[in-house]
Design a protein around this motif. Structure first.
Motif, short mmCIF file in Angstrom:
data_model
loop_
_atom_site.label_atom_id
_atom_site.label_comp_id
_atom_site.label_asym_id
_atom_site.label_seq_id
_atom_site.Cartn_x
_atom_site.Cartn_y
_atom_site.Cartn_z
N GLN A 43 -3.79 0.41 -2.36
CA GLN A 43 -3.12 -0.84 -2.72
C GLN A 43 -2.54 -0.73 -4.13
O GLN A 43 -3.22 -0.29 -5.06
N ASN A 92 3.22 -1.01 4.16
CA ASN A 92 2.44 0.23 4.16
C ASN A 92 3.41 1.40 4.09
O ASN A 92 4.14 1.66 5.05
N PHE A 109 0.85 -1.19 0.00
CA PHE A 109 0.00 0.00 0.00
C PHE A 109 0.89 1.24 0.00
O PHE A 109 1.82 1.34 0.80
#
Ligand code: 2P0
Length: 339
Positions: free
Chosen positions: A63, A92, A58
């Motif tokens: 995403q 992330n 992400f």
């Protein structure tokens, strides 16, 4: 579940990395030297867990595509091998950039990813080992492990990493002003651009000879804290790098008419007595190197030619930093082994 987080700042090369002698290992054709800056950075959290069935990536909460995730997975595989770990990961990343100006950098991104994985898997890698690892994700990332000046020494697979360039904190006296120029889409990625240049440019041999000399010059300038020498060699090196693209087949350039206007503006400000020098990377933005004591006067002069929103002031950034997360790292690498 093993979780780690890290922040890395982007860096701008004063002596450019331009060309690989090994594409797979990301070994460069020449040493490069950069300044890490505080204006743009990436924070990345890496989570490895047995229950994950695939890697997910992400960026800024979105995403990423299968293709983008595949690149990250290839990099994660290196870390998994090093950590003897077979867990899939959730990555992330948050890019902190003042505007959507095409400045999101693979340098801060891959350095932060290397740092987050190092934390998550409790690898306790040294700066040099982290730099070597980040290099395999993206060449310029190996320099973002360090704050201040860093030199990426070409080396071999085992010895190709960046090291801190001693500077007696002189970098704290320096500033860089980014002139954002967004009037054309990037047609040639840096990866494709450097490959095409190495393979086809009749100017490439000259670049390598010049870059080696420029490196000696810039290191002396840093030792002497000689801003004029630093600026001159920075600007000249960028121009030489960009010259190689004109002799590639097919030829290309990262310059736009606005880039030329910005370069001219920097020269004019300099002629008026304010020391400043430009550099450019694989895109149309122009970066202006100056001394902190002159930054406001130079900003003011630039504002006469460019919108305020186009100008971003940066100072020296710090090296890769581990950030706290809820889950502590495993005590030993073996804990992550998938049996
Ligand atoms: C640099 N650039 O030294 C040079 C100057 C662009 C122009 O490093 O293929 O994203 O991932 O190793 O590091 C940009 O190239 O390339 C770059 P890969 P990277 O900053």
């Amino acid at each position: 579940m093993y979780k780690g987080k890290a922040r890395a700042y982007t860096n701008i090369a004063l002596i450019k990395y331009w060309g690989k002698r090994d594409e797979a290992l990301i070994l460069p054709m020449n040493n490069s030297l950069s300044l890490t800056l505080d204006a743009f950075y990436t924070e990345t959290t890496a989570t490895f867990a047995e229950e994950f069935t695939e890697d997910r990536f992400f960026l800024d909460g979105v995403q990423q595509s299968k293709a983008a995730t595949k690149k990250i997975s290839a990099f994660l595989d290196l870390i998994r091998t090093e950590a003897n770990c077979s867990f899939s990961a959730l990555i992330n990343s948050q890019n902190f950039v003042p505007t959507a100006a095409g400045l999101a950098s693979s340098a801060s991104g891959l350095a932060a990813l290397a740092g987050a994985c190092n934390e998550a898997l409790g690898l306790h890698l040294s700066s040099e080992e982290l730099s070597r690892l980040a290099r395999k994700g993206s060449g310029s990332a190996c320099r973002s492990i360090y704050g201040g000046f860093a030199e990426w020494q070409q080396g071999t697979d085992a010895t190709s990493y960046a090291v801190q360039v001693p500077s007696d904190h002189w970098e704290n006296d320096l500033s860089m002003i980014f002139i954002l120029i967004n009037d054309q889409a990037k047609e040639v990625s840096s990866r494709d651009g450097m490959r095409r240049t190495v393979e086809t440019s009749s100017f490439y041999a000259g670049w390598l000879t010049a870059a080696a000399k420029d490196l000696v010059t810039i290191k002396q300038a840093i030792t002497d804290k000689d801003f004029t020498a630093l600026g001159k060699v920075t600007e000249a090196n960028a121009l030489k790098m960009h010259a190689t693209t004109l002799a590639a087949q097919p030829p290309f350039t990262y310059w736009s008419p606005e880039s030329l206007r910005a370069m001219d503006c920097v020269r004019q400000i300099r002629q008026q007595g304010l020391p400043c020098y430009f550099t450019m990377d694989a895109g149309p933005n122009v970066k202006v190197l100056c001394q902190k004591r002159d930054e406001q006067a130079i900003l003011q002069a630039l504002q006469a030619n460019f919108a305020k929103e186009q100008l971003i002031l940066a100072h020296v950034g710090s090296g890769l930093t581990a950030l706290p997360v809820n889950n502590p790292a495993p005590k030993t690498i073996k804990e992550c082994r998938h049996v």
